[in-house]
Design a protein around this motif. Structure first.
Motif, PDB file in Angstrom:
ATOM      1  N   VAL A 154     -35.907   1.823 -35.436  1.00 18.72           N
ATOM      2  CA  VAL A 154     -36.412   0.549 -35.923  1.00 18.72           C
ATOM      3  C   VAL A 154     -35.627   0.457 -37.231  1.00 18.72           C
ATOM      4  O   VAL A 154     -35.751   1.138 -38.241  1.00 18.72           O
ATOM      5  N   VAL A 155     -34.812  -0.788 -37.589  1.00 21.85           N
ATOM      6  CA  VAL A 155     -34.313  -1.105 -38.722  1.00 21.85           C
ATOM      7  C   VAL A 155     -35.109  -2.029 -39.262  1.00 21.85           C
ATOM      8  O   VAL A 155     -35.375  -3.414 -38.802  1.00 21.85           O
ATOM      9  N   SER A 156     -36.019  -2.032 -40.351  1.00 21.20           N
ATOM     10  CA  SER A 156     -36.862  -2.863 -40.797  1.00 21.20           C
ATOM     11  C   SER A 156     -36.485  -3.409 -42.424  1.00 21.20           C
ATOM     12  O   SER A 156     -35.827  -2.803 -42.975  1.00 21.20           O
ATOM     13  N   GLY A 157     -36.878  -4.385 -42.849  1.00 21.69           N
ATOM     14  CA  GLY A 157     -36.632  -4.968 -44.305  1.00 21.69           C
ATOM     15  C   GLY A 157     -36.829  -6.562 -44.350  1.00 21.69           C
ATOM     16  O   GLY A 157     -37.201  -7.133 -43.186  1.00 21.69           O
TER      17      GLY A 157
ATOM     18  N   ALA B 177     -41.019  -9.104 -33.023  1.00 22.20           N
ATOM     19  CA  ALA B 177     -42.635  -9.582 -33.647  1.00 22.20           C
ATOM     20  C   ALA B 177     -43.573  -8.462 -33.409  1.00 22.20           C
ATOM     21  O   ALA B 177     -44.351  -8.740 -34.660  1.00 22.20           O
ATOM     22  N   SER B 178     -43.591  -7.741 -32.589  1.00 17.98           N
ATOM     23  CA  SER B 178     -44.622  -6.745 -32.771  1.00 17.98           C
ATOM     24  C   SER B 178     -44.308  -5.400 -31.758  1.00 17.98           C
ATOM     25  O   SER B 178     -43.246  -5.638 -31.011  1.00 17.98           O
ATOM     26  N   VAL B 179     -45.109  -4.461 -31.843  1.00 17.41           N
ATOM     27  CA  VAL B 179     -45.053  -3.369 -31.245  1.00 17.41           C
ATOM     28  C   VAL B 179     -45.149  -4.049 -29.772  1.00 17.41           C
ATOM     29  O   VAL B 179     -44.461  -3.438 -28.768  1.00 17.41           O
ATOM     30  N   ALA B 180     -46.180  -4.665 -29.128  1.00 20.10           N
ATOM     31  CA  ALA B 180     -46.539  -5.079 -27.953  1.00 20.10           C
ATOM     32  C   ALA B 180     -45.189  -5.883 -27.348  1.00 20.10           C
ATOM     33  O   ALA B 180     -44.916  -5.572 -26.277  1.00 20.10           O
ATOM     34  N   GLN B 181     -44.400  -6.428 -28.036  1.00 27.69           N
ATOM     35  CA  GLN B 181     -43.456  -7.240 -27.583  1.00 27.69           C
ATOM     36  C   GLN B 181     -42.207  -6.139 -27.250  1.00 27.69           C
ATOM     37  O   GLN B 181     -41.714  -6.392 -26.186  1.00 27.69           O
ATOM     38  N   VAL B 182     -42.229  -5.269 -28.015  1.00 28.01           N
ATOM     39  CA  VAL B 182     -40.952  -4.119 -27.647  1.00 28.01           C
ATOM     40  C   VAL B 182     -41.277  -3.353 -26.623  1.00 28.01           C
ATOM     41  O   VAL B 182     -40.271  -2.845 -26.079  1.00 28.01           O
ATOM     42  N   ARG B 183     -42.469  -2.822 -26.586  1.00 25.10           N
ATOM     43  CA  ARG B 183     -42.762  -1.437 -25.703  1.00 25.10           C
ATOM     44  C   ARG B 183     -42.155  -1.706 -24.085  1.00 25.10           C
ATOM     45  O   ARG B 183     -41.714  -0.848 -23.630  1.00 25.10           O
ATOM     46  N   PRO B 184     -42.484  -2.851 -23.642  1.00 22.93           N
ATOM     47  CA  PRO B 184     -42.345  -3.174 -22.581  1.00 22.93           C
ATOM     48  C   PRO B 184     -40.595  -3.280 -22.001  1.00 22.93           C
ATOM     49  O   PRO B 184     -40.274  -2.883 -20.971  1.00 22.93           O
ATOM     50  N   LEU B 185     -40.058  -3.497 -23.177  1.00 16.83           N
ATOM     51  CA  LEU B 185     -38.475  -3.472 -22.948  1.00 16.83           C
ATOM     52  C   LEU B 185     -37.629  -2.143 -23.371  1.00 16.83           C
ATOM     53  O   LEU B 185     -36.556  -2.205 -23.124  1.00 16.83           O
ATOM     54  N   LEU B 186     -38.662  -1.125 -23.391  1.00 17.53           N
ATOM     55  CA  LEU B 186     -37.951   0.246 -23.769  1.00 17.53           C
ATOM     56  C   LEU B 186     -37.330   0.843 -22.372  1.00 17.53           C
ATOM     57  O   LEU B 186     -38.108   0.665 -21.210  1.00 17.53           O
ATOM     58  N   PRO B 187     -36.040   1.080 -22.336  1.00 19.26           N
ATOM     59  CA  PRO B 187     -35.184   1.777 -21.059  1.00 19.26           C
ATOM     60  C   PRO B 187     -35.665   3.173 -20.769  1.00 19.26           C
ATOM     61  O   PRO B 187     -36.284   3.727 -21.798  1.00 19.26           O
TER      62      PRO B 187
ATOM     63  N   THR C 138     -34.694  -4.461 -34.747  1.00 20.99           N
ATOM     64  CA  THR C 138     -34.724  -4.882 -36.042  1.00 20.99           C
ATOM     65  C   THR C 138     -35.780  -5.825 -36.078  1.00 20.99           C
ATOM     66  O   THR C 138     -36.193  -6.536 -35.097  1.00 20.99           O
ATOM     67  N   SER C 139     -36.486  -5.648 -37.404  1.00 17.28           N
ATOM     68  CA  SER C 139     -37.847  -6.257 -37.611  1.00 17.28           C
ATOM     69  C   SER C 139     -38.174  -6.818 -38.955  1.00 17.28           C
ATOM     70  O   SER C 139     -37.677  -5.782 -39.795  1.00 17.28           O
ATOM     71  N   ARG C 140     -38.744  -7.756 -39.209  1.00 16.83           N
ATOM     72  CA  ARG C 140     -39.335  -7.830 -40.746  1.00 16.83           C
ATOM     73  C   ARG C 140     -40.671  -7.017 -41.076  1.00 16.83           C
ATOM     74  O   ARG C 140     -41.116  -6.761 -42.036  1.00 16.83           O
ATOM     75  N   TRP C 141     -41.123  -6.470 -39.673  1.00 18.61           N
ATOM     76  CA  TRP C 141     -42.347  -5.489 -39.765  1.00 18.61           C
ATOM     77  C   TRP C 141     -41.650  -4.050 -39.469  1.00 18.61           C
ATOM     78  O   TRP C 141     -40.560  -4.152 -38.740  1.00 18.61           O
ATOM     79  N   ARG C 142     -42.566  -3.287 -39.785  1.00 20.74           N
ATOM     80  CA  ARG C 142     -42.113  -1.900 -39.798  1.00 20.74           C
ATOM     81  C   ARG C 142     -42.232  -1.278 -38.451  1.00 20.74           C
ATOM     82  O   ARG C 142     -41.828  -0.346 -38.094  1.00 20.74           O
TER      83      ARG C 142
END
Length: 667
Positions: free
Chosen positions: A48-51, A138-148, A158-162
């Motif tokens: 996760v690259v955040s900033g 936008a969120s963890v909930a958005q990312v988690r289903p997309l993990l291979p 990448t995200s503005r959130w950590r």
């Protein structure tokens, strides 16, 4: 970038990522971190690259994936998840539909539910060596289903959130800061061209500074300049400077970066948004939860939760224990939003509350640093005390930049009651650090505040503080002027201590001008008045100063009597700093009389005392006296070392000291 040559892998090798940026400032440290996570890890790698918005997260990811493209023979998937767009972010189910199609699934075969699509995606990626870029999540909930599921897969988010909860999924985190000054200038030069940059180097530097190290801001500025070849750098610099300093926006929307943060701000819970606005009102370079809680009238724990929310959204950065900062562009955004969202009286209430909180801490610290002084200021909050003097000094040093910012804000708003109290309460810290220029400016404003508030004795005290500083920098006429007014105010109010302080300070100015007899007369008047008033410490201070002047006149016997009496009183009342300074004057007389070894022994003991007090200025004074006597005694190495250390301490404190004997402390 093109897909790698066929390596015997399936034909459905997606290559979805956009081209890497044509102009990019390499971030070797962060690229190396991505390399390490890819090559040293096992199984699926999730990074996760955040900033903050515009800091270059996507550019970093694209550049890295471009250079590592040959290592992903089964392709690279990409999706812009839309975390910062005004419209709702991408639905993970729809993203999975696109991924499955790219991997060869027929649209008719793709399940309808999110969970089933996620399972199908894991099946499709289980044996692949590939990469994914999930951009602007936008969120963890958005990312988690997309993990291979592939064990030879790297996923860069990448995200503005950590997105710290992705740690459960094995995520590694890379926080990307703004560019350094040199990196920002190099990138801007590549954007604009060396010739354009060299046309006005100062203006170019101002533009780079205004962009705050954000590649997005630098690219916007450069694009404007490329499309306006006749526009001068100076004009562009002025435009950016106005926005950065005021948080305002331009009619040209490309100039304003507020939109970068708009979606993130709008998505905050109401309480966290309120904290963000309060951060915009807070004037200092960093903030803590306690002043935020005090200003908002909320429990600290509740505010801590919202601070965590802001950290998660990259709207605050944690830099230490209960210490949080905002990038300057973010702070400008927060200030602009506060001016728009909060009524003027609420902005003032928050500002005064911040000032009140820091004033309480300043007063508490001053009580620990300088317990022997009577004060006009009183603590209204009584939040907590500093148990040890060292704790007060440490807190003050850590918060000095905030204290000065809060004071400036109070002075600009004419909060006179706060301004004069800050000035009085800053005396103890100043005595040990001696940064004269800001101290003089501070007390000049304090005098005006006390005058407007019709507090003659407070005005007199601040004039004597100001006069002290003027005398220490050689402006004796100004020092005399201030203390004559203070003396008149003391006489007008029939206040003996105020008159005694002014007389003593007039003695300091006379001594500085070389009028030693006049100085003695002022010091004796002050001592007699302090004696009648029953203020033994005041008497001792005046006797020490008389002893120093008598020593300069070569009247050593008389000087020894005064200095010994002063040292005895200071030891009795526990004023270690003033005892050490009396001992220093006695040591100089011992050296002048040929008793250098006795003088060195006395000064060595005094040096241990002031070092323990953590007083840079008084330590430098003792080191100077000791070093000079050592040089005179043939101890060249020791003397040179002590004098070098003294000059370093003086320089750190902003004191242009020449090594001449000091003549005092508080008025």
């Amino acid at each position: 970038m093109t897909a790698p040559a066929d390596l015997g892998v399936p034909a459905n090798r997606p290559w979805q990522i956009p081209a890497a940026p044509a102009v990019f400032e390499a971030r070797e440290r962060f690229t190396a971190e991505l390399d390490r996570l890819w090559h040293d890890g096992t199984g699926r790698r999730l990074v996760v690259v955040s900033g903050v918005g515009g800091v270059g997260k996507t550019s970093l990811a694209l550049d890295w994936l471009d250079r590592r493209s040959d290592e992903f023979p089964h392709g690279i998937l990409y999706s812009d998840l839309g975390g910062a767009r005004e419209q709702p972010p991408e639905d993970p189910g729809e993203v999975l539909h696109g991924f499955l199609t790219a991997l060869g699934s027929s649209p008719a075969e793709i399940p309808s539910s999110l969970d089933q699509r996620a399972a199908a995606f894991r099946t499709a990626t289980a044996s692949r060596r590939m990469a994914m870029l999930l951009d602007d999540a936008a969120s963890v909930a958005q990312v988690r289903p997309l993990l291979p599921a592939g064990q030879e897969t790297v996923v860069v988010v990448t995200s503005r959130w950590r997105l710290t909860d992705l740690g459960i999924d094995g995520a590694q985190f890379v926080d990307l800061p703004p560019l350094t000054d040199s990196q920002a200038r190099a990138l801007f030069e590549r954007y604009t061209g060396t010739e354009r940059l060299r046309s006005d180097p100062p203006a170019a530097t101002e533009i780079v500074s205004s962009c705050g190290g954000l590649p997005l801001a630098l690219s916007v500025a450069a694009a404007r300049l490329r499309t306006r070849p006749r526009r001068t750098l100076a004009r562009e610099a002025a435009a950016y400077g106005r926005w950065t300093s005021t948080g305002g926006s331009s009619t040209d929307k490309a100039l304003s970066l507020n939109a970068i943060f708009e979606v993130v701000y709008e998505g905050l819970p109401q309480s966290a948004a309120r904290v963000y606005l309060a951060c915009g009102v807070h004037p200092g370079p960093f903030v803590s939860t306690e002043p935020l809680a005090a200003a908002l009238g909320r429990p600290v724990g509740s505010v801590e939760d919202d601070v965590d929310e802001l950290i998660e959204a990259n709207l605050l950065t944690e830099t230490g224990e209960d210490r949080f900062v905002q990038h300057m562009v973010l702070h400008s955004d927060a200030r602009a939003r506060a001016r728009t969202a909060l009524p003027g009286d609420e902005q003032e209430r928050l500002g005064r509350s911040f000032a009140g909180w820091y004033l309480d801490r300043v007063l508490a610290a001053d009580e620990a640093i300088h317990p022997h002084r009577t004060r006009y200021a009183t603590r209204a909050r009584r939040s907590k005390d500093f148990v040890e003097r060292a704790d007060g000094l440490a807190w003050w040093r850590e918060h000095l930049s905030v204290i000065r910012a809060v004071f400036s804000e109070a002075a600009e708003h004419d909060w006179d009651d706060i301004v004069w109290q800050f000035c009085e309460a800053s005396w103890g810290y100043f005595l040990h650090h001696r940064d004269y220029r800001p101290w003089i400016a501070m007390n000049e404003r304090g005098v005006l505040a006390a005058t407007r508030a019709d507090l003659p004795l407070v005005q007199a005290r601040l004039r004597s503080q100001l006069g002290y500083a003027y005398a220490k920098v050689g402006r004796y006429d100004k020092a005399t002027e201030q203390n004559l007014i203070a003396l008149r105010l003391g006489q007008q109010e029939n206040d003996g201590p105020t008159q005694a302080t002014a007389l003593s300070q007039l003695g300091r100015s006379a001594r500085g001008r070389g009028d030693l007899d006049g100085a003695l007369d002022f010091y004796r008047q002050a001592a007699d008045l302090q004696e009648r008033l029953g203020i033994p410490r005041g008497v001792a201070l005046c006797r020490r100063r008389q002893g120093e002047v008598l020593s300069e006149l070569g009247r050593y016997s008389e000087a020894m009597i005064e200095l010994t009496a002063a040292a005895t009183v200071m030891a009795g009342i526990g004023d270690a700093a003033q005892h050490a300074r009396s001992a220093m004057a006695l040591a100089r007389i011992q050296a002048a009389e040929g008793r250098a070894e006795d003088a060195i022994g006395r000064l060595t003991e005094s040096l241990r005392t002031v070092r323990a007090l953590d007083s840079p200025y008084y330590t430098a004074e003792i080191l100077t006296a000791l070093g000079n006597i050592e040089l005179q005694s043939g101890r060249e190495q020791e003397g040179a070392g002590h004098l070098a250390e003294a000059q370093a301490l003086y320089a750190d404190g902003g004191d242009a000291h020449t090594g001449a004997p000091g003549d005092g402390t508080q008025p």
